[in-house]
Motif scaffolding. Structure first.
Motif, PDB file in Angstrom:
ATOM      1  N   ILE A  69       0.839  -1.204   0.000  1.00  0.00           N
ATOM      2  CA  ILE A  69       0.000   0.000   0.000  1.00  0.00           C
ATOM      3  C   ILE A  69       0.871   1.252   0.000  1.00  0.00           C
ATOM      4  N   PHE A  70       1.893   1.268   0.836  1.00  0.00           N
ATOM      5  CA  PHE A  70       2.779   2.434   0.911  1.00  0.00           C
ATOM      6  C   PHE A  70       3.556   2.627  -0.390  1.00  0.00           C
ATOM      7  N   LEU A  71       4.008   1.511  -0.995  1.00  0.00           N
ATOM      8  CA  LEU A  71       4.759   1.624  -2.246  1.00  0.00           C
ATOM      9  C   LEU A  71       3.890   2.215  -3.349  1.00  0.00           C
ATOM     10  N   ILE A  72       2.635   1.808  -3.407  1.00  0.00           N
ATOM     11  CA  ILE A  72       1.744   2.311  -4.458  1.00  0.00           C
ATOM     12  C   ILE A  72       1.326   3.746  -4.185  1.00  0.00           C
ATOM     13  N   TYR A  73       0.931   4.036  -2.946  1.00  0.00           N
ATOM     14  CA  TYR A  73       0.399   5.359  -2.637  1.00  0.00           C
ATOM     15  C   TYR A  73       1.489   6.417  -2.523  1.00  0.00           C
ATOM     16  N   TYR A  74       2.542   6.104  -1.773  1.00  0.00           N
ATOM     17  CA  TYR A  74       3.617   7.074  -1.575  1.00  0.00           C
ATOM     18  C   TYR A  74       4.738   6.925  -2.608  1.00  0.00           C
ATOM     19  N   GLY A  75       5.058   5.667  -2.962  1.00  0.00           N
ATOM     20  CA  GLY A  75       6.194   5.430  -3.851  1.00  0.00           C
ATOM     21  C   GLY A  75       5.960   5.874  -5.280  1.00  0.00           C
ATOM     22  N   LEU A  76       4.847   5.409  -5.873  1.00  0.00           N
ATOM     23  CA  LEU A  76       4.586   5.755  -7.271  1.00  0.00           C
ATOM     24  C   LEU A  76       4.331   7.244  -7.447  1.00  0.00           C
ATOM     25  N   GLY A  77       3.821   7.885  -6.406  1.00  0.00           N
ATOM     26  CA  GLY A  77       3.582   9.324  -6.492  1.00  0.00           C
ATOM     27  C   GLY A  77       4.852  10.147  -6.568  1.00  0.00           C
ATOM     28  N   GLN A  78       5.987   9.539  -6.235  1.00  0.00           N
ATOM     29  CA  GLN A  78       7.261  10.237  -6.311  1.00  0.00           C
ATOM     30  C   GLN A  78       7.871  10.196  -7.712  1.00  0.00           C
ATOM     31  N   LEU A  79       7.332   9.322  -8.567  1.00  0.00           N
ATOM     32  CA  LEU A  79       7.875   9.190  -9.916  1.00  0.00           C
ATOM     33  C   LEU A  79       7.344  10.310 -10.801  1.00  0.00           C
ATOM     34  N   GLU A  80       8.266  11.024 -11.434  1.00  0.00           N
ATOM     35  CA  GLU A  80       7.874  12.133 -12.299  1.00  0.00           C
ATOM     36  C   GLU A  80       7.046  11.650 -13.480  1.00  0.00           C
ATOM     37  N   SER A  81       7.371  10.460 -13.983  1.00  0.00           N
ATOM     38  CA  SER A  81       6.638   9.920 -15.133  1.00  0.00           C
ATOM     39  C   SER A  81       5.170   9.672 -14.781  1.00  0.00           C
ATOM     40  N   ILE A  82       4.915   9.269 -13.527  1.00  0.00           N
ATOM     41  CA  ILE A  82       3.535   9.056 -13.089  1.00  0.00           C
ATOM     42  C   ILE A  82       2.820  10.383 -12.879  1.00  0.00           C
ATOM     43  N   ARG A  83       3.503  11.334 -12.251  1.00  0.00           N
ATOM     44  CA  ARG A  83       2.878  12.619 -11.943  1.00  0.00           C
ATOM     45  C   ARG A  83       2.531  13.413 -13.199  1.00  0.00           C
ATOM     46  N   GLU A  84       3.259  13.172 -14.284  1.00  0.00           N
ATOM     47  CA  GLU A  84       3.016  13.912 -15.513  1.00  0.00           C
ATOM     48  C   GLU A  84       2.146  13.139 -16.507  1.00  0.00           C
ATOM     49  N   SER A  85       1.738  11.946 -16.130  1.00  0.00           N
ATOM     50  CA  SER A  85       0.963  11.123 -17.050  1.00  0.00           C
ATOM     51  C   SER A  85      -0.533  11.227 -16.740  1.00  0.00           C
ATOM     52  N   PHE A  86      -1.325  10.588 -17.591  1.00  0.00           N
ATOM     53  CA  PHE A  86      -2.782  10.572 -17.395  1.00  0.00           C
ATOM     54  C   PHE A  86      -3.184   9.724 -16.190  1.00  0.00           C
ATOM     55  N   LEU A  87      -2.232   8.959 -15.639  1.00  0.00           N
ATOM     56  CA  LEU A  87      -2.527   8.101 -14.498  1.00  0.00           C
ATOM     57  C   LEU A  87      -2.537   8.851 -13.171  1.00  0.00           C
TER      58      LEU A  87
END
Length: 228
Positions: A69-87
């Motif tokens: 849960i922490f990896l998905i919620y906190y971890g993926l949110g740190q990735l610039e590619s995720i923050r700039e994507s439609f996801l």
């Protein structure tokens, strides 16, 4: 014990219970949709596909759900590619992240259960389908999966109960499920005994209802097998 506090808190706890059931239902549906192809790939796939399925199951069974849960919620949110994507609109929502983590976790256990059930289907029935000219898809659709689901029902019902209790971890990422609401009430009233006992009773009630429903389903399926 302050019974008035319990009565006053009950409507809020019921709202949290609704969120818990939403988490459970979404996670089970998505998890089952993932588990079935993973289980089939593990049984029928070539070596790389089987390796991937085995790795997938091992990873999610071998790591704590809270870490996932922490990896998905906190971890993926740190990735610039995720923050700039439609996801990003999805991954910034705690409910989506909790459902995703719960779905991936339960799918790994369910895939392992289904894999064992597929292997337990009598080989003669599969050969009979082959003799009738059925394709592999038709054999899975009409023979293997229906038989496998009857075999996995007891173990799968236990997995559902486990996921029901695991939904309480969603409160760690600000989701106001049953546990989250109970914690919030306790932080305002400083009366943990009454509130958490009430939450525990609601969890027990849900567990009892789900257990009885699956028991009834098992009895009906066994009757159908005997009649057949």
């Amino acid at each position: 014990m302050d019974f008035q506090l319990i009565l006053d808190s009950f409507p809020d706890l019921l709202k949290g219970l609704v969120v818990t059931l939403e988490l459970l239902l979404c996670s089970l549906i998505i998890g089952l949709m993932i588990a079935i192809p993973v289980a089939i790939a593990w049984v029928e796939g070539n070596k790389p596909v089987r390796f991937f399925a085995h790795f997938y199951v091992t990873f999610f069974r071998g790591t704590p759900l809270l870490v996932q849960i922490f990896l998905i919620y906190y971890g993926l949110g740190q990735l610039e590619s995720i923050r700039e994507s439609f996801l990003w609109p999805l991954f910034k929502e705690p409910f989506f992240c909790a459902v995703l983590a719960l779905s991936l976790n339960t799918s790994s256990y369910t895939a392992n259960i289904i894999r064992g059930a597929i292997k337990a289907v009598p080989h003669g029935e599969i050969e009979a389908g082959y003799a009738f000219g059925m394709t592999k898809f038709q054999r899975y659709q009409t023979i293997i999966l229906p038989q496998a689901f009857k075999l996995v029902l007891p173990a799968y019902s236990n997995e559902i109960i486990i996921i029901l209790k695991a939904t309480s971890l969603a409160s760690t990422i600000t989701i106001m499920d049953l546990t989250g609401v109970a914690s919030d009430i306790v932080s305002n009233t400083y009366r943990p005994y009454e509130i958490f006992i009430s939450a525990a009773i609601l969890y027990i009630a849900m567990t009892f209802i789900l257990t009885r429903l699956f028991r009834i389903l098992e009895i009906k399926m066994n009757k159908q097998i005997i009649e057949w």
